[in-house]
Design an enzyme around this catalytic site. Structure first.
Site, mmCIF file in Angstrom:
data_model
loop_
_atom_site.group_PDB
_atom_site.id
_atom_site.type_symbol
_atom_site.label_atom_id
_atom_site.label_comp_id
_atom_site.label_asym_id
_atom_site.label_seq_id
_atom_site.Cartn_x
_atom_site.Cartn_y
_atom_site.Cartn_z
ATOM 1 N N GLU A 34 -96.486 -129.894 50.778
ATOM 2 C CA GLU A 34 -96.558 -131.219 50.150
ATOM 3 C C GLU A 34 -95.225 -131.561 49.483
ATOM 4 O O GLU A 34 -94.707 -132.660 49.632
ATOM 5 C CB GLU A 34 -97.684 -131.254 49.101
ATOM 6 C CG GLU A 34 -97.790 -132.607 48.405
ATOM 7 C CD GLU A 34 -99.014 -132.728 47.500
ATOM 8 O OE1 GLU A 34 -99.680 -131.713 47.249
ATOM 9 O OE2 GLU A 34 -99.278 -133.855 47.054
ATOM 10 N N GLN B 264 -106.955 -134.684 50.200
ATOM 11 C CA GLN B 264 -106.730 -133.421 49.484
ATOM 12 C C GLN B 264 -107.565 -133.405 48.206
ATOM 13 O O GLN B 264 -107.303 -134.193 47.299
ATOM 14 C CB GLN B 264 -105.238 -133.322 49.141
ATOM 15 C CG GLN B 264 -104.833 -132.120 48.330
ATOM 16 C CD GLN B 264 -103.387 -132.225 47.881
ATOM 17 O OE1 GLN B 264 -102.878 -133.318 47.649
ATOM 18 N NE2 GLN B 264 -102.722 -131.099 47.762
ATOM 19 N N GLY B 265 -108.545 -132.533 48.128
ATOM 20 C CA GLY B 265 -109.421 -132.473 46.954
ATOM 21 C C GLY B 265 -109.032 -131.339 46.030
ATOM 22 O O GLY B 265 -109.685 -130.292 46.032
ATOM 23 N N TYR B 266 -107.966 -131.531 45.285
ATOM 24 C CA TYR B 266 -107.524 -130.512 44.322
ATOM 25 C C TYR B 266 -107.845 -130.971 42.888
ATOM 26 O O TYR B 266 -108.619 -130.356 42.182
ATOM 27 C CB TYR B 266 -106.013 -130.287 44.410
ATOM 28 C CG TYR B 266 -105.516 -129.450 45.555
ATOM 29 C CD1 TYR B 266 -106.313 -129.162 46.659
ATOM 30 C CD2 TYR B 266 -104.222 -128.937 45.552
ATOM 31 C CE1 TYR B 266 -105.826 -128.396 47.708
ATOM 32 C CE2 TYR B 266 -103.729 -128.170 46.584
ATOM 33 C CZ TYR B 266 -104.536 -127.904 47.664
ATOM 34 O OH TYR B 266 -104.033 -127.150 48.700
ATOM 35 N N SER B 267 -107.199 -132.094 42.450
ATOM 36 C CA SER B 267 -107.237 -132.482 41.031
ATOM 37 C C SER B 267 -108.645 -132.845 40.580
ATOM 38 O O SER B 267 -109.442 -133.398 41.349
ATOM 39 C CB SER B 267 -106.338 -133.696 40.790
ATOM 40 O OG SER B 267 -105.044 -133.437 41.246
HETATM 41 C C1 LIG Z 1 -99.767 -141.170 43.549
HETATM 42 C C2 LIG Z 1 -100.583 -139.950 43.298
HETATM 43 C C3 LIG Z 1 -101.331 -139.412 44.326
HETATM 44 C C4 LIG Z 1 -102.123 -138.277 44.094
HETATM 45 N N1 LIG Z 1 -102.869 -137.781 45.124
HETATM 46 C C5 LIG Z 1 -103.651 -136.705 44.912
HETATM 47 C C6 LIG Z 1 -104.478 -136.208 45.958
HETATM 48 O O1 LIG Z 1 -104.517 -136.739 47.073
HETATM 49 N N2 LIG Z 1 -105.258 -135.137 45.714
HETATM 50 C C7 LIG Z 1 -105.259 -134.507 44.499
HETATM 51 O O2 LIG Z 1 -105.961 -133.522 44.367
HETATM 52 N N3 LIG Z 1 -104.481 -134.962 43.477
HETATM 53 C C8 LIG Z 1 -103.691 -136.049 43.653
HETATM 54 N N4 LIG Z 1 -102.913 -136.531 42.624
HETATM 55 C C9 LIG Z 1 -103.019 -135.919 41.310
HETATM 56 C C10 LIG Z 1 -101.792 -135.132 40.867
HETATM 57 O O3 LIG Z 1 -101.683 -133.922 41.563
HETATM 58 C C11 LIG Z 1 -101.939 -134.933 39.352
HETATM 59 O O4 LIG Z 1 -101.876 -136.216 38.760
HETATM 60 C C12 LIG Z 1 -100.855 -134.064 38.793
HETATM 61 O O5 LIG Z 1 -100.976 -132.743 39.225
HETATM 62 C C13 LIG Z 1 -100.869 -134.095 37.244
HETATM 63 O O6 LIG Z 1 -102.144 -133.814 36.758
HETATM 64 P P1 LIG Z 1 -102.860 -134.763 35.685
HETATM 65 O O7 LIG Z 1 -102.785 -136.172 36.189
HETATM 66 O O8 LIG Z 1 -104.196 -134.191 35.403
HETATM 67 O O9 LIG Z 1 -101.942 -134.707 34.391
HETATM 68 P P2 LIG Z 1 -101.940 -133.581 33.274
HETATM 69 O O10 LIG Z 1 -101.906 -132.228 33.918
HETATM 70 O O11 LIG Z 1 -103.019 -133.835 32.304
HETATM 71 O O12 LIG Z 1 -100.538 -133.834 32.599
HETATM 72 C C14 LIG Z 1 -100.312 -134.923 31.698
HETATM 73 C C15 LIG Z 1 -98.854 -134.873 31.247
HETATM 74 O O13 LIG Z 1 -98.608 -133.625 30.553
HETATM 75 C C16 LIG Z 1 -97.535 -132.935 31.154
HETATM 76 N N5 LIG Z 1 -97.783 -131.493 31.122
HETATM 77 C C17 LIG Z 1 -98.951 -130.864 31.457
HETATM 78 N N6 LIG Z 1 -98.809 -129.523 31.317
HETATM 79 C C18 LIG Z 1 -97.529 -129.304 30.903
HETATM 80 C C19 LIG Z 1 -96.771 -128.144 30.588
HETATM 81 N N7 LIG Z 1 -97.283 -126.908 30.694
HETATM 82 N N8 LIG Z 1 -95.485 -128.302 30.199
HETATM 83 C C20 LIG Z 1 -94.922 -129.544 30.095
HETATM 84 N N9 LIG Z 1 -95.599 -130.708 30.367
HETATM 85 C C21 LIG Z 1 -96.878 -130.580 30.776
HETATM 86 C C22 LIG Z 1 -97.478 -133.420 32.587
HETATM 87 O O14 LIG Z 1 -96.188 -133.259 33.146
HETATM 88 C C23 LIG Z 1 -97.862 -134.884 32.426
HETATM 89 O O15 LIG Z 1 -96.743 -135.646 32.071
HETATM 90 C C24 LIG Z 1 -102.132 -137.667 42.815
HETATM 91 C C25 LIG Z 1 -101.361 -138.218 41.780
HETATM 92 C C26 LIG Z 1 -100.608 -139.336 42.010
HETATM 93 C C27 LIG Z 1 -99.813 -139.907 40.872
#
Ligand SMILES: Cc1cc2nc3c(=O)[nH]c(=O)nc-3n(C[C@H](O)[C@H](O)[C@H](O)COP(=O)(O)OP(=O)(O)OC[C@H]3O[C@@H](n4cnc5c(N)ncnc54)[C@H](O)[C@@H]3O)c2cc1C
Length: 397
Positions: free
Chosen positions: A247, A129-132
């Site tokens: 998901e 999944q290429g989202y993040s």
């Molecule tokens: C085990 C694992 C597998 C993953 N697999 C995939 C994958 O296959 N494909 C993919 O695309 N992504 C994947 N991800 C990524 C995942 O979707 C992101 O880590 C997640 O959406 C959070 O984004 P970020 O890491 O950029 O954190 P950020 O968005 O930078 O957030 C950092 C912190 O700030 C908090 N925060 C941010 N905005 C707000 C707000 N508005 N209000 C309150 N708190 C806030 C968050 O809750 C978090 O604690 C995976 C992550 C993990 C841990």
């Protein structure tokens, strides 16, 4: 709430039990990995058997390689219960079968459905999944990886991150910016990208589990045929959200929690400490009872969701509670197991005691990841508060 099953459903349960008894020798016990050599061959064979009997891909139409049964929520519950009770794997799941396939069924064109669904449910195509991206996680619509039109292709440049299984995957479903002049949510498309295309580089990222389950993925002038857009160009946000809904359903369930709780109770009964069995220690007992109450609450919640589903009603943000609470409870169950094992709980290494602890350590670290993946706990709470409970929106930056 009527908790009894009809005679037809009881007959179905008996049939499933009989199948599990007869096939105990080939049955796989653990959740299936997609990469493990001979284990993979066994997994593919088990998956074929499950599809043949309608215990995997049950409601996927026959023309796309599924079993073609009519949707029946209670049958799904019975399958979950019986496989869980027997400790047997439900087959190959994950991002392809559980997230992309339902998305293609809803939004894909005929060619995409015919090309991808059958090999995906059989486990032959592995998806990631290429989202993040480094600047787009919780704020997913901020993705910057761009695709520019060139003849029959798009040319993709940019970077994804945290891409689980990208190092094993044959294909990626990705959220890519195709309309840079459009508003943030309107400028995205949902693209199916073959991972062997020149210009794609996958770099593994280590995690605290000691393994590299996810990766960074870099795109440099990667050519992807335009026919690989799912839905209409620019509609990617809507389609990506369909995948996210599936998901969240995948990451937690009350059946999984009940299974973990039973394993925890078994561990606490078997673990001897200086002051007797772990389960008899007041501090441990207190935490166990609190967890048991939360697991029971999750069971009631899932029955409420089931009732909604059977009546064809939309559960609203109640659906998000399953992911939010389920992942947190799962993490707490593993935390109690590690605490109860005391110093053994943090042992690493090859000895028998360390091996026993390792399952719980892996569970603890993996479930911490699930609290973040698929939308963090904080983001789930925001959505539940704002859209579910009608609380004021948080100030936007
Ligand atoms: C085990 C694992 C597998 C993953 N697999 C995939 C994958 O296959 N494909 C993919 O695309 N992504 C994947 N991800 C990524 C995942 O979707 C992101 O880590 C997640 O959406 C959070 O984004 P970020 O890491 O950029 O954190 P950020 O968005 O930078 O957030 C950092 C912190 O700030 C908090 N925060 C941010 N905005 C707000 C707000 N508005 N209000 C309150 N708190 C806030 C968050 O809750 C978090 O604690 C995976 C992550 C993990 C841990």
């Amino acid at each position: 709430m009527d908790l009894s099953y009809s005679p037809r459903h009881e007959a179905f349960r008996a049939e499933v039990r009989d199948f599990l008894e007869r096939h105990r020798a080939e049955a796989l016990t653990a959740l299936l990995g997609v990469d493990a050599g001979t284990a993979r061959e066994r997994a593919l064979a088990w998956q074929r058997l499950l599809i043949e009997h309608g215990y995997a891909a049950r409601t996927i139409p026959k023309e796309y390689g599924g079993h073609g049964a009519a949707p029946d929520l209670l049958e799904r519950v019975i399958l979950d219960e019986e496989f869980n009770r027997a400790g047997v794997s439900r087959g190959i799941g994950g991002q392809g079968p559980d997230m992309l396939v339902p998305t293609l069924l809803e939004h894909g064109n005929e060619e995409q459905k015919r090309s991808y669904i059958a090999p995906t449910i059989r486990g032959e195509i592995i998806w990631c999944q290429g989202y993040s991206e480094p600047g787009a996680g919780s704020d997913l619509a901020a993705v910057q990886t761009r695709a520019v039109e060139d003849g029959d292709d798009f040319v993709v440049n940019g970077q994804k991150i945290w891409t689980t299984t990208a190092h094993l995957a044959h294909m990626m479903f990705g959220l890519i910016r195709t309309e840079p002049e459009a508003s943030k949510h309107a400028g995205l498309s949902y693209l199916l990208i073959p991972m062997q295309t020149p210009g794609i580089e996958v770099r593994p990222l280590g995690t605290m589990t000691g393994h590299s389950e996810f990766n960074e993925v870099f795109f440099t002038d990667v050519r992807v045929p335009k026919r690989n857009v799912v839905g209409r160009r620019g509609e990617g946000w809507k389609i990506a959200n369909t995948t996210l809904k599936h998901e969240r359903n995948l990451l937690a369930s009350s059946a999984l929690l009940e299974g973990s709780l039973l394993r925890l109770i078994d561990l606490l009964e078997r673990t001897e400490t200086e002051s007797g069995r772990a389960i008899d220690r007041p501090g441990i007992r207190d935490r166990l009872l609190r967890l048991q109450a939360r697991v029971l609450a999750m069971r009631c919640h899932s029955l409420r969701m089931l009732t909604c589903g059977i009546k064809g009603e939309w559960p609203g943000t109640a659906g998000l509670v399953t992911k939010l609470a389920g992942c947190e409870i799962s993490h707490q169950i593993a935390g109690l197991a590690i605490d109860a094992l005391a110093e053994t709980g943090i042992l690493y290494g090859e000895g028998a005691k360390a091996q026993a602890a390792r399952t719980w350590q892996a569970h603890y670290m993996f479930s911490l990841g699930l609290i973040i993946g698929g939308g963090t706990a904080q983001i789930q709470k925001n959505i539940i508060a704002e859209r579910g409970l009608g609380l004021p929106r948080e100030p936007r930056a």
